[in-house]
Each structure stands twice: as structure tokens, then as C-alpha cells.
Scaffold this motif. Structure first.
Motif, PDB file in Angstrom:
ATOM      1  N   ILE A   1      50.032  40.734  34.173  1.00 15.83           N
ATOM      2  CA  ILE A   1      48.573  40.932  34.111  1.00 15.83           C
ATOM      3  C   ILE A   1      47.890  39.583  33.856  1.00 15.83           C
ATOM      4  O   ILE A   1      46.880  39.263  34.477  1.00 15.83           O
ATOM      5  N   GLU A   2      48.486  38.789  32.967  1.00 16.83           N
ATOM      6  CA  GLU A   2      47.935  37.457  32.667  1.00 16.83           C
ATOM      7  C   GLU A   2      47.931  36.586  33.925  1.00 16.83           C
ATOM      8  O   GLU A   2      46.940  35.912  34.216  1.00 16.83           O
ATOM      9  N   VAL A   3      49.046  36.585  34.620  1.00 10.16           N
ATOM     10  CA  VAL A   3      49.169  35.739  35.811  1.00 10.16           C
ATOM     11  C   VAL A   3      48.199  36.198  36.908  1.00 10.16           C
ATOM     12  O   VAL A   3      47.510  35.374  37.532  1.00 10.16           O
ATOM     13  N   GLU A   4      48.127  37.502  37.130  1.00  6.08           N
ATOM     14  CA  GLU A   4      47.238  38.019  38.189  1.00  6.08           C
ATOM     15  C   GLU A   4      45.767  37.776  37.813  1.00  6.08           C
ATOM     16  O   GLU A   4      44.926  37.599  38.698  1.00  6.08           O
ATOM     17  N   THR A   5      45.486  37.743  36.529  1.00 10.54           N
ATOM     18  CA  THR A   5      44.112  37.445  36.094  1.00 10.54           C
ATOM     19  C   THR A   5      43.765  35.993  36.420  1.00 10.54           C
ATOM     20  O   THR A   5      42.642  35.689  36.840  1.00 10.54           O
ATOM     21  N   ASP A   6      44.736  35.097  36.274  1.00  5.44           N
ATOM     22  CA  ASP A   6      44.525  33.701  36.696  1.00  5.44           C
ATOM     23  C   ASP A   6      44.278  33.635  38.205  1.00  5.44           C
ATOM     24  O   ASP A   6      43.432  32.875  38.675  1.00  5.44           O
ATOM     25  N   HIS A   7      45.024  34.422  38.961  1.00  5.98           N
ATOM     26  CA  HIS A   7      44.845  34.443  40.425  1.00  5.98           C
ATOM     27  C   HIS A   7      43.445  34.949  40.794  1.00  5.98           C
ATOM     28  O   HIS A   7      42.824  34.450  41.733  1.00  5.98           O
ATOM     29  N   LEU A   8      42.993  35.930  40.051  1.00  5.39           N
ATOM     30  CA  LEU A   8      41.660  36.489  40.302  1.00  5.39           C
ATOM     31  C   LEU A   8      40.596  35.397  40.110  1.00  5.39           C
ATOM     32  O   LEU A   8      39.659  35.277  40.892  1.00  5.39           O
ATOM     33  N   LYS A   9      40.794  34.592  39.076  1.00  5.12           N
ATOM     34  CA  LYS A   9      39.830  33.516  38.790  1.00  5.12           C
ATOM     35  C   LYS A   9      39.817  32.470  39.905  1.00  5.12           C
ATOM     36  O   LYS A   9      38.780  31.882  40.199  1.00  5.12           O
ATOM     37  N   LEU A  10      40.979  32.231  40.516  1.00  2.00           N
ATOM     38  CA  LEU A  10      41.057  31.232  41.590  1.00  2.00           C
ATOM     39  C   LEU A  10      40.190  31.616  42.785  1.00  2.00           C
ATOM     40  O   LEU A  10      39.548  30.763  43.393  1.00  2.00           O
ATOM     41  N   SER A  11      40.161  32.916  43.125  1.00  2.00           N
ATOM     42  CA  SER A  11      39.276  33.323  44.223  1.00  2.00           C
ATOM     43  C   SER A  11      37.827  33.379  43.739  1.00  2.00           C
ATOM     44  O   SER A  11      36.921  32.957  44.443  1.00  2.00           O
ATOM     45  N   GLU A  12      37.634  33.837  42.511  1.00  2.55           N
ATOM     46  CA  GLU A  12      36.264  33.941  41.976  1.00  2.55           C
ATOM     47  C   GLU A  12      35.548  32.599  41.966  1.00  2.55           C
ATOM     48  O   GLU A  12      34.404  32.494  42.383  1.00  2.55           O
ATOM     49  N   GLU A  13      36.244  31.568  41.505  1.00  4.24           N
ATOM     50  CA  GLU A  13      35.561  30.267  41.417  1.00  4.24           C
ATOM     51  C   GLU A  13      35.258  29.700  42.810  1.00  4.24           C
ATOM     52  O   GLU A  13      34.313  28.927  42.966  1.00  4.24           O
ATOM     53  N   ARG A  14      36.048  30.083  43.804  1.00  5.82           N
ATOM     54  CA  ARG A  14      35.785  29.608  45.158  1.00  5.82           C
ATOM     55  C   ARG A  14      34.746  30.450  45.885  1.00  5.82           C
ATOM     56  O   ARG A  14      34.155  30.003  46.877  1.00  5.82           O
ATOM     57  N   LEU A  15      34.541  31.666  45.442  1.00  8.80           N
ATOM     58  CA  LEU A  15      33.562  32.555  46.098  1.00  8.80           C
ATOM     59  C   LEU A  15      32.146  32.388  45.528  1.00  8.80           C
ATOM     60  O   LEU A  15      31.207  32.952  46.049  1.00  8.80           O
ATOM     61  N   LYS A  16      32.037  31.626  44.448  1.00  8.49           N
ATOM     62  CA  LYS A  16      30.735  31.420  43.787  1.00  8.49           C
ATOM     63  C   LYS A  16      29.694  30.821  44.724  1.00  8.49           C
ATOM     64  O   LYS A  16      30.012  29.927  45.489  1.00  8.49           O
TER      65      LYS A  16
END
Ligand SMILES: [Fe+2]
Ligand SMILES: [Fe+2]
Length: 127
Positions: free
Chosen positions: A112-127
Motif C-alpha cells: 500500500i505504501e509503495v502503490e501510494t508513492d506510485h499514485l503520487k508520481l502520476s498526480e504530480e505530473r497531471l497537475k
């Protein structure tokens, strides 16, 4: 492992295989270097997750199929990534809460921790 844990681990293996293949596809299709690098790394990490589930299930081989589709448009692939990571986090949360086997519970929580980091990687690029 009880039946519920086994079913959840099998489902998790399927999720990780699907995400590995999606990221591999996207890493080869997008034109942006940032995207090629990002998706290549994510594919590698999801592949490692699949290997962890493979070991838990005592399988000697896993089938990397069916093929996953991706598109050339970086933003569209980032949105797909975001949806995939969100689904994984939600499912892993449910599976961790239901887990009877301590090792299985621990892995779901760690992922869950790792996938949450992955989620942030797309989020910061979609901003
Ligand atoms: Fe994963
Ligand atoms: Fe992920």
C-alpha cells in the motif's frame, strides 16, 4: 493461508501482472523521455511485486499475460496509471484488513505504501 487470503493473493498477482504489462507497454509507446523512464521503473517494481506473490503462492512460473494496451498519449497513460494505482491501494487495503496470515497482511500493508508513492508520481505530473 485460509481461502480468503489465498483468493486475495491470487487476485493481487493478477493486478501486479496487469500493471507490469501496462507499464512496459507505456514505457515503449510514449514519446516523452520522462514518461519512458517513469513507466520503465514502475514496470520493474510491479514485476517485483508479482514475484513476491508468486513466492507466497509457491508457483515456479507465472504467465505474463494477457497483453495490456496503452496509448501514445502520455497524459492518457498517466490517467490510466492513476486509476490502476488507486484500484490497487483500495483492494490491498481491504485485503490487508481481512488477512489472517500475518506475512500476507504485512506484505499487503507494505505494498500500500509503495502503490501510494506510485499514485503520487502520476498526480504530480497531471497537475
Ligand atoms: Fe504493485
Ligand atoms: Fe504501483
Amino acid at each position: 493461508m485460509n481461502e480468503t487470503d489465498k483468493a486475495n493473493v491470487e487476485k493481487a498477482l493478477g493486478v501486479e501482472i496487469s500493471n507490469t504489462l501496462f507499464y512496459k507497454c507505456a514505457s515503449k509507446k510514449v514519446k516523452e523521455i520522462d514518461g519512458q523512464k517513469l513507466f520503465k521503473i514502475l514496470s520493474k517494481v510491479e514485476n517485483e511485486h508479482a514475484s513476491v506473490w508468486k513466492k507466497i503462492l509457491k508457483l515456479d512460473k507465472i504467465k505474463m499475460e494477457p497483453p495490456e494496451s496503452c496509448v501514445e498519449d502520455y497524459t492518457a497513460d498517466l490517467n490510466d496509471s492513476h486509476a490502476r494505482e488507486e484500484r490497487a491501494i483500495k483492494f490491498y487495503g481491504e485485503a490487508a484488513a481481512a488477512a489472517q496470515n500475518p506475512r500476507v497482511k504485512e506484505i499487503f500493508q507494505a505494498f500500500i505504501e509503495v502503490e501510494t508513492d506510485h499514485l503520487k508520481l502520476s498526480e504530480e505530473r497531471l497537475k
